[in-house]
Design a protein around this motif. Structure first.
Motif, PDB file in Angstrom:
ATOM      1  N   UNK A 255       0.852  -1.188   0.000  1.00 49.07           N
ATOM      2  CA  UNK A 255       0.000   0.000   0.000  1.00 49.07           C
ATOM      3  C   UNK A 255       0.886   1.234   0.000  1.00 49.07           C
ATOM      4  N   UNK A 256       0.576   2.168  -0.875  1.00 45.62           N
ATOM      5  CA  UNK A 256       1.308   3.437  -0.948  1.00 45.62           C
ATOM      6  C   UNK A 256       0.332   4.583  -0.743  1.00 45.62           C
ATOM      7  N   UNK A 257       0.712   5.523   0.111  1.00 45.08           N
ATOM      8  CA  UNK A 257      -0.109   6.700   0.396  1.00 45.08           C
ATOM      9  C   UNK A 257       0.664   7.953   0.006  1.00 45.08           C
ATOM     10  N   UNK A 258       0.094   8.734  -0.909  1.00 43.33           N
ATOM     11  CA  UNK A 258       0.739   9.951  -1.427  1.00 43.33           C
ATOM     12  C   UNK A 258      -0.054  11.165  -0.973  1.00 43.33           C
ATOM     13  N   UNK A 259       0.627  12.118  -0.313  1.00 42.53           N
ATOM     14  CA  UNK A 259       0.005  13.359   0.131  1.00 42.53           C
ATOM     15  C   UNK A 259       0.824  14.535  -0.398  1.00 42.53           C
ATOM     16  N   UNK A 260       0.625  14.878  -1.677  1.00 43.94           N
ATOM     17  CA  UNK A 260       1.471  15.931  -2.271  1.00 43.94           C
ATOM     18  C   UNK A 260       1.207  17.314  -1.699  1.00 43.94           C
ATOM     19  N   UNK A 261      -0.029  17.590  -1.288  1.00 43.07           N
ATOM     20  CA  UNK A 261      -0.384  18.887  -0.721  1.00 43.07           C
ATOM     21  C   UNK A 261      -1.378  18.651   0.403  1.00 43.07           C
ATOM     22  N   UNK A 262      -1.535  19.653   1.242  1.00 45.01           N
ATOM     23  CA  UNK A 262      -2.524  19.554   2.307  1.00 45.01           C
ATOM     24  C   UNK A 262      -3.912  19.391   1.705  1.00 45.01           C
ATOM     25  N   UNK A 263      -4.672  18.472   2.250  1.00 46.61           N
ATOM     26  CA  UNK A 263      -6.046  18.290   1.818  1.00 46.61           C
ATOM     27  C   UNK A 263      -6.244  17.301   0.697  1.00 46.61           C
ATOM     28  N   UNK A 264      -5.163  16.700   0.178  1.00 52.57           N
ATOM     29  CA  UNK A 264      -5.311  15.701  -0.884  1.00 52.57           C
ATOM     30  C   UNK A 264      -4.477  14.479  -0.547  1.00 52.57           C
ATOM     31  N   UNK A 265      -5.063  13.301  -0.757  1.00 51.02           N
ATOM     32  CA  UNK A 265      -4.326  12.053  -0.559  1.00 51.02           C
ATOM     33  C   UNK A 265      -4.757  11.050  -1.607  1.00 51.02           C
ATOM     34  N   UNK A 266      -3.815  10.206  -1.986  1.00 50.35           N
ATOM     35  CA  UNK A 266      -4.080   9.111  -2.923  1.00 50.35           C
ATOM     36  C   UNK A 266      -3.466   7.845  -2.347  1.00 50.35           C
ATOM     37  N   UNK A 267      -4.319   6.866  -2.048  1.00 52.69           N
ATOM     38  CA  UNK A 267      -3.847   5.585  -1.516  1.00 52.69           C
ATOM     39  C   UNK A 267      -4.075   4.507  -2.557  1.00 52.69           C
ATOM     40  N   UNK A 268      -3.021   3.815  -2.928  1.00 54.00           N
ATOM     41  CA  UNK A 268      -3.085   2.764  -3.948  1.00 54.00           C
ATOM     42  C   UNK A 268      -2.559   1.482  -3.325  1.00 54.00           C
ATOM     43  N   UNK A 269      -3.297   0.395  -3.516  1.00 54.68           N
ATOM     44  CA  UNK A 269      -2.894  -0.880  -2.922  1.00 54.68           C
ATOM     45  C   UNK A 269      -3.046  -1.999  -3.937  1.00 54.68           C
ATOM     46  N   UNK A 270      -2.222  -3.025  -3.740  1.00 51.24           N
ATOM     47  CA  UNK A 270      -2.342  -4.260  -4.521  1.00 51.24           C
ATOM     48  C   UNK A 270      -2.187  -5.425  -3.558  1.00 51.24           C
ATOM     49  N   UNK A 271      -3.060  -6.415  -3.670  1.00 50.65           N
ATOM     50  CA  UNK A 271      -2.966  -7.596  -2.814  1.00 50.65           C
ATOM     51  C   UNK A 271      -3.151  -8.852  -3.642  1.00 50.65           C
ATOM     52  N   UNK A 272      -2.564  -9.910  -3.159  1.00 50.19           N
ATOM     53  CA  UNK A 272      -2.686 -11.220  -3.806  1.00 50.19           C
ATOM     54  C   UNK A 272      -2.601 -12.278  -2.730  1.00 50.19           C
ATOM     55  N   UNK A 273      -3.430 -13.309  -2.851  1.00 48.89           N
ATOM     56  CA  UNK A 273      -3.444 -14.363  -1.841  1.00 48.89           C
ATOM     57  C   UNK A 273      -3.799 -15.688  -2.480  1.00 48.89           C
ATOM     58  N   UNK A 274      -3.333 -16.760  -1.858  1.00 49.94           N
ATOM     59  CA  UNK A 274      -3.667 -18.116  -2.290  1.00 49.94           C
ATOM     60  C   UNK A 274      -4.061 -18.931  -1.066  1.00 49.94           C
ATOM     61  N   UNK A 275      -5.174 -19.643  -1.192  1.00 50.65           N
ATOM     62  CA  UNK A 275      -5.686 -20.473  -0.109  1.00 50.65           C
ATOM     63  C   UNK A 275      -5.862 -21.884  -0.642  1.00 50.65           C
TER      64      UNK A 275
END
Length: 825
Positions: A255-275
């Motif tokens: 998971x990556x969280x980007x906050x380039x300026x006050x009041x804005x955020x972009x969170x991008x995630x990738x997940x993978x699992x095997x059961x």
């Protein structure tokens, strides 16, 4: 029983009446504000300060962060402390009744597909390409469209929110019973983390690594990895084959969280699992419970009784009825959970693979207005290999095949996009949004038989002609479906007075789905299905702050589950949507200077169009003359009908937490659930007779209680922590059209931990714990069928005794225990 108007009023007003003495005792403290969301601590959470009482709990059920006690929704929260104390590794671990209103069960015996239910909304068979759930499951606001893959290992969970009752306004379609919202921990921007390692009985081990990296150029990154393993709890005597109730789960997420300026955020995630998992073992718990005549095979392999052939039709009447004898190799287990299977069968692990990418953008366009976008792509694949029954679900006949291997190949992909505007004005909080969801799903399945009896039932051989290679499957069914859903929603809370809060909301949804059933029993078929429906779901709530820390509410809401088609039917039979209207009153109270927390709810739900599954598995190996063995015969049919009239669901719920003394916290939860479904025509029986139907996996009474005690050890934050919980449920129905019920259940879990042992002056701490699940090693049946205990009805109305054997059942897991170490850094 049916409730009269007077009884309904008494049920609802009774909850409000219970709050009267509580209001009188409420301490005149200031109302607790909504708590801010912060990254959850990676340490073992200490008990609340005894001087302050119980702490606040943050939830996001209204699309904003609010205090649980001031949110007029019936919500249960499972936090990281509960997850550790109960050793919850995946959703199936909640099947013991951690939240009494939440019911988790396997579909058939499979761990690869779970059934999730709340408040008596529990579908029997949602495990298909063209039908939906009745309770929505979400991960960080993203809806999961299929039952398959739900039992993957849980990542770093901040909390699980169980939203009880229809959530049709903010969460949308397929949440008529409620929603299960999994909220994970995001990046903190500061270096730190947690490493977990543990071992236990049945060869189990588990490991986790959660790593927070320091913020660089306004970007924070978090890495999560998990592995869980358990050997089978029921061994398979066939060499080289998997046993039953084993699993190997691995998964990772970034998971990556980007906050380039006050009041804005972009969170991008990738997940993978095997059961990789195997089903629970299906045991024969009774043989011939109704006392029919038991025949014997003569030299010509004809079933006889008193020297004459059995089950011969004369003028449409079955004469000399009898059932097949039991093989001497088959064990009738009664109420005992088996640890070794009596018959060895081919058994591979089923493999569920899940993956997903999500992007969440938040922008504060004004001091009191935030715009949000949640974009997600997800998918699940399942290779199912379910040979759970051996000889316990089919009769013995000389030189015939047995042991049905249920094989399935499913592929699903989905995309969702949601836009939200969440804001506040004077005396007003609101959330509005747009939503789009689409999915593609395809499944094909086969049901070969893997074993073959000898002439006397004293030995067997293995058939594997089409078992291992999918290219050789004789496909019993092959279906596909594409779905689209569009929605617009809004909800606002207006507070004309400081103590009065009025919430109104609504959601308009447009659903479209098309699909095809292209093959049945290896023969191409032309069956197609289309569905196009729109709906508006309103909600209205009035909440009243009767006293400081005492909040009362009354709520009206609706929800629905979309219509679909049954891929297990003979013609891709379509069925319509089901809808529910809910009336609820509740109270949320923090009493005695916040040392006692008592939440109450009472509700009435009326459901129309209830989707009922009529299931028929014919294991009769005889031809039409009733005498000659047919080694290749098998038949599985399922139809879905909408029940006529109104299904009634009534319930009471109570949650109590007490800070009894310094270091001692006690708690208890209770749920009473009454259900009544109108008799429904069974299209699988001659004449479509009206048949009594039931809500599955819903106990009339269920309860859970816990005790937590901790004492300081030495200096600093080190402490010794003790946890014990007990969970009870009444017997339940496993099938919608069988009167047979399961056992009542009682499961205790426990944990002892030496927490936050300081390792150095840099804040690194170690927690060592001993945990146990099902401490008393209670053995109970959680799923039971009597479908093979009585004769079936032929199309001409005569009785068919050829498949009579006895009840088969699945038992709960045995006692498991282990040790675990957690390093916080």
């Amino acid at each position: 029983m049916l409730f009269s108007a007077r009884t309904r009023w008494c049920l609802l007003s009774g909850i409000a009446a219970l709050t009267i003495p509580a209001v009188a005792q409420a301490a005149p403290a200031a109302a607790a504000p909504a708590a801010a969301a912060e990254p959850a601590s990676t340490a073992e959470a200490p008990a609340a300060d005894p001087a302050q009482g119980l702490g606040d709990i943050v939830v996001t059920a209204t699309r904003r962060e609010t205090n649980l006690q001031r949110t007029p929704i019936a919500i249960s929260v499972i936090d990281p402390t509960v997850i550790k104390d109960r050793h919850v590794q995946s959703l199936i671990d909640l099947a013991d009744g951690t939240v009494p209103s939440l019911r988790v069960a396997t579909f058939e015996a499979r761990q690869s597909a779970l059934t999730i239910g709340i408040r008596g909304i529990v579908p029997f068979d949602q495990n298909q390409t063209a039908r939906d759930t009745g309770v929505g499951v979400y991960i960080d606001g993203v809806y999961l469209g299929r039952s398959q893959g739900l039992n993957a290992a849980l990542f770093d969970v901040a909390r699980l929110e169980v939203l009880r009752g229809p959530q049709g306004t903010l969460f949308g379609r397929n949440t008529e019973g409620g929603a299960l919202s999994i909220v994970t921990k995001g990046p903190s921007g500061e270096f730190g983390g947690r490493a977990v390692a543990g071992v236990g009985n049945y060869g189990s081990y588990n490991g986790e690594l959660h790593l927070d990296l320091p913020e660089v150029s306004n970007v924070s990154v978090k890495l999560d990895g998990v592995v869980q393993h358990q050997d089978p709890t029921v061994r398979n005597p066939l060499s080289g084959q998997a046993g039953w109730n084993q699993y190997q789960r691995v998964g990772g997420r970034i998971t990556a969280l980007w906050k380039p300026v006050d009041g804005f955020s972009a969170e991008i995630s990738y997940d993978q699992a095997k059961d990789e998992n195997t089903p629970f073992y299906s045991q024969l718990v009774s043989y011939n419970p109704n006392g029919y005549n038991v025949g014997a095979y003569n030299g010509a392999n004809v079933l006889t009784f008193n020297g004459a052939a059995c089950n011969v039709k004369v003028n449409g009447v079955t004469t000399n009825p009898c059932i097949a004898p039991l093989s001497p190799l088959v064990t009738v287990s009664g109420g005992n959970r088996m640890s070794d299977a009596d018959i060895g069968v081919p058994q591979q692990v089923s493999v569920d693979r899940t993956h997903g990418t999500a992007a969440t953008l938040k922008y504060d366009v004004a001091p009191h207005l935030q715009l949000r976008s949640i974009t997600a792509w997800r998918g699940v694949t399942t290779d199912q290999w379910d040979n759970s029954g051996g000889a316990h679900r089919s009769i013995f006949a000389p030189n015939t095949n047995f042991s049905r291997y249920s094989l399935s190949y499913l592929r699903q992909t989905q995309f969702s996009q949601e836009f939200q505007a969440v804001g506040s004005a004077e005396h007003l909080d609101y959330a509005v949004g747009l939503y789009y969801f689409t999915e593609r799903a395809r499944e094909y399945a086969a049901t070969p038989t893997t074993n073959k009896w000898n002439a006397t039932g004293t030995a067997y051989t293995i058939n594997d002609a089409q078992t291992w290679n999918m290219a050789n499957w004789l496909r019993q069914r092959d279906s596909n479906a594409v779905a689209h859903s569009y929605a617009a929603f809004g909800q606002a809370t207006y507070s004309p007075l400081d103590v009065v809060h009025i919430t109104l909301g609504g959601r308009y949804t447009k659903d479209k789905r098309r699909g095809a059933l292209t093959m049945i029993s290896g023969v191409a078929t032309p069956y197609t299905f289309t569905y196009d429906n729109s709906r508006f779901d309103p909600m209205a709530t009035i909440a009243f702050d009767a006293a400081p820390n005492v909040n009362l509410y009354a709520k009206y809401a609706t929800g629905y589950r979309a219509g679909g088609a049954n891929a297990r039917s003979s013609n891709f039979g379509a069925f319509g949507p089901e809808a529910v209207k809910s009336y609820e009153v509740g109270a949320k109270m923090d009493l005695l200077d916040r040392h006692v927390r008592l939440n109450l709810a009472g509700y009435i739900m009326d459901r129309t169009g209830t989707q009922i599954d009529f299931d028929f598995v014919d294991t009769n190996p005889f031809l039409a003359d009733g005498r000659t063995a047919n080694p290749n015969y098998t038949k599985h049919t399922e139809n879905t009908r909408n029940a006529p009239g109104t299904s009634r669901i009534r319930g009471l719920e109570a949650d109590l937490t007490v800070k009894a003394a310094e270091g001692l916290t006690l708690g208890a939860s209770y749920a009473y659930t009454y259900t009544n479904v109108p008799a429904t025509p069974n299209t699988l029986l001659p004449g479509n007779p009206l048949t009594q139907v039931f809500v599955v996996f819903t106990p009339r009474n269920a309860g859970s209680a816990f005790a937590d005690y901790e004492v300081p050890v030495g200096s600093g934050d080190m402490r010794l922590r003790f946890h014990l919980d007990g969970n009870y449920a009444d017997p339940v129905y496993s099938f919608q059209n069988e009167t047979t019920r399961t056992d009542k259940s009682f499961v205790m879990n426990g944990r002892i931990a030496l927490a936050d042992i300081p390792l150095n002056d840099n804040g690194q701490r170690l927690t060592v714990s001993l945990w146990g699940r099902n401490l008393l090693n209670e053995s109970y049946i959680y799923r039971r069928s009597a479908a093979n205990s009585s004769p079936t009805v032929n199309n001409d109305g005569s009785l068919n005794y050829g498949g009579v054997l006895g009840d088969y059942a699945n038992f709960n897991p045995p006692r498991t225990f282990g040790v675990e170490g957690t390093l916080n850094f």
